[in-house]
Design an enzyme around this catalytic site. Sequence first.
Site, PDB file in Angstrom:
ATOM      1  N   GLU A 262       3.512   4.940 -12.084  1.00 46.16           N
ATOM      2  CA  GLU A 262       4.620   3.951 -12.302  1.00 46.16           C
ATOM      3  C   GLU A 262       5.688   4.542 -13.097  1.00 46.16           C
ATOM      4  O   GLU A 262       5.232   4.963 -14.444  1.00 46.16           O
ATOM      5  CB  GLU A 262       4.227   2.571 -12.717  1.00 46.16           C
ATOM      6  N   LYS A 324       8.338  -3.526  -5.984  1.00 44.89           N
ATOM      7  CA  LYS A 324       7.242  -4.402  -6.395  1.00 44.89           C
ATOM      8  C   LYS A 324       7.427  -5.871  -6.080  1.00 44.89           C
ATOM      9  O   LYS A 324       8.930  -6.241  -6.569  1.00 44.89           O
ATOM     10  CB  LYS A 324       7.108  -4.200  -7.661  1.00 44.89           C
ATOM     11  N   CYS A 374       0.877  -1.358 -10.110  1.00 48.12           N
ATOM     12  CA  CYS A 374       0.280  -1.840 -11.394  1.00 48.12           C
ATOM     13  C   CYS A 374      -0.394  -3.329 -11.201  1.00 48.12           C
ATOM     14  O   CYS A 374      -1.341  -3.481 -10.381  1.00 48.12           O
ATOM     15  CB  CYS A 374       1.475  -1.859 -12.621  1.00 48.12           C
TER      16      CYS A 374
END
Length: 499
Positions: A262, A324, A374
């Site tokens: 990330e 995301k 994540c």
Amino acid sequence: MSSGLARSLCALFLGVLAVLALPPFSLPVILPIAFGGLYLLVVGATRRTAGLAGWAFGVGFFLFGLSWIAESFYVDARRFGWMAGPAVAGLAAGLALFPAAAMAAFAWSRTKGVSGALIFAVCWSVSEWLRGTMLTGFPWNLIAYTWADYDIPRQMAAWVGSYGLGLLTVLLSVLPVTLHMRNRRQNAFATFVFISVVAGAGTLGTVRLMATTPPTDTTVRIVQGNIPQTEKWNPAFRDRNISRYLDLSAQSGRFDVLLWPESAFPGYLDENPGMLDQIADRLPEGSVLLTGAQTREPGVTGTRYRNSILAVDQTGRIVTRYAKHHLVPFGEYVPLRGFLPIQRLTAGLGDFTPGPGPQTVELPGLSPVGLSICYEAIFPGRVVDAASRPDWIFNATNDAWFGASFGPRQHLASARMRAVEEGLPMVRAANTGISAFIDGYGRIVARLGLDETGVLDARLPAALPPTPFAKYGQLTFLLILAASIVGAIGMTVRKESAP
């Protein structure tokens, strides 16, 4: 236990104790003590008394289990350090409302014995599901993760998911303390239920693990740069950080997919042709890079910022991107920004905008991959696109925020459970660790530990056939929930009708 204070202190201690059953401690023998003790504190109590005991249990559970969150506030200690204690305490107090409601509901049921154990487990598992769903959800440290380090019991998540496995785990934890509260007939039935659940889970888990699944021919390279969060966005370290990722990527060895974690690049990679050219020079023929990166795009109301994964081919062209969709409150956006005078913890010019949802990406010459970033890996049933099942999952993450605490280890446990639920390998690239290849059984095939710098090359594990949970999602949890409630009602009615 007549004193409310004594009861609450005891519940608080039991909540702290329960954390030891979860990774990185993984001591399941603790659960009969923790949940058995909580059961004894609330069985037969009033709703208010039980609710307070449940809240105290939750405070201990979340205060200890989430204590690592404080680490993130010390990354920029000058601005946010003062918030560490109040933030963790406030989060624990808020999340503890879920076990408080669970115990109040259990007290309202007025059940005991085996039926009481069933309703207790139902109430707890429903509270976990609500915690993972309401207000964007936070399903961290689900009780099912007790089994993340244990191959056989972990497989039950393939059938009933983590919420269903949590229900069975709590039931097994409470049944032993019901033995001294009932007659011989009830004790025999409690023992039968306990043995049946253990034997059933053991058999299903063993049979599932008996299947042989050789790895694919696809070789994946993970790069773990191991850059401290305090240096990640510091201009003084920018060139060094970029060179580290490029040099590690160029190490000898053939690979088909290169994975960076990330926000590996400290800037907007899609706006940097020079950097894309340098990446292309390090990609073998036919290979591709999947990397976490921040992106921005113009919008009607201004610039929209996204936490993204970009796919870069050997020509330096960005062939696809993923945004995301499940953002971290206060880390990637500030809820109620117009009312709360709080800055978000991560660097950037504005709040991130969420993407549309889970996405499966098909790249030339490679098997379809589901992308996640994540925090998204902690949500059962929401990590892949159900309409387009991938062959593997890539999770780009950055746990550098939490140092060497047990937060990164708990995060890894969540990833392992997602792999079991979906029957899909999960490949995890983490900036400071723990990077890992996880097969569809939740086994770690290869890993790079915390605070290690290096590369990890391995063949991609094969996808397994869709699991019942992958096919039906939380319906499997609802079925075991309904069966438990019907069973408890049946036992209660039978007891009341007995002469």
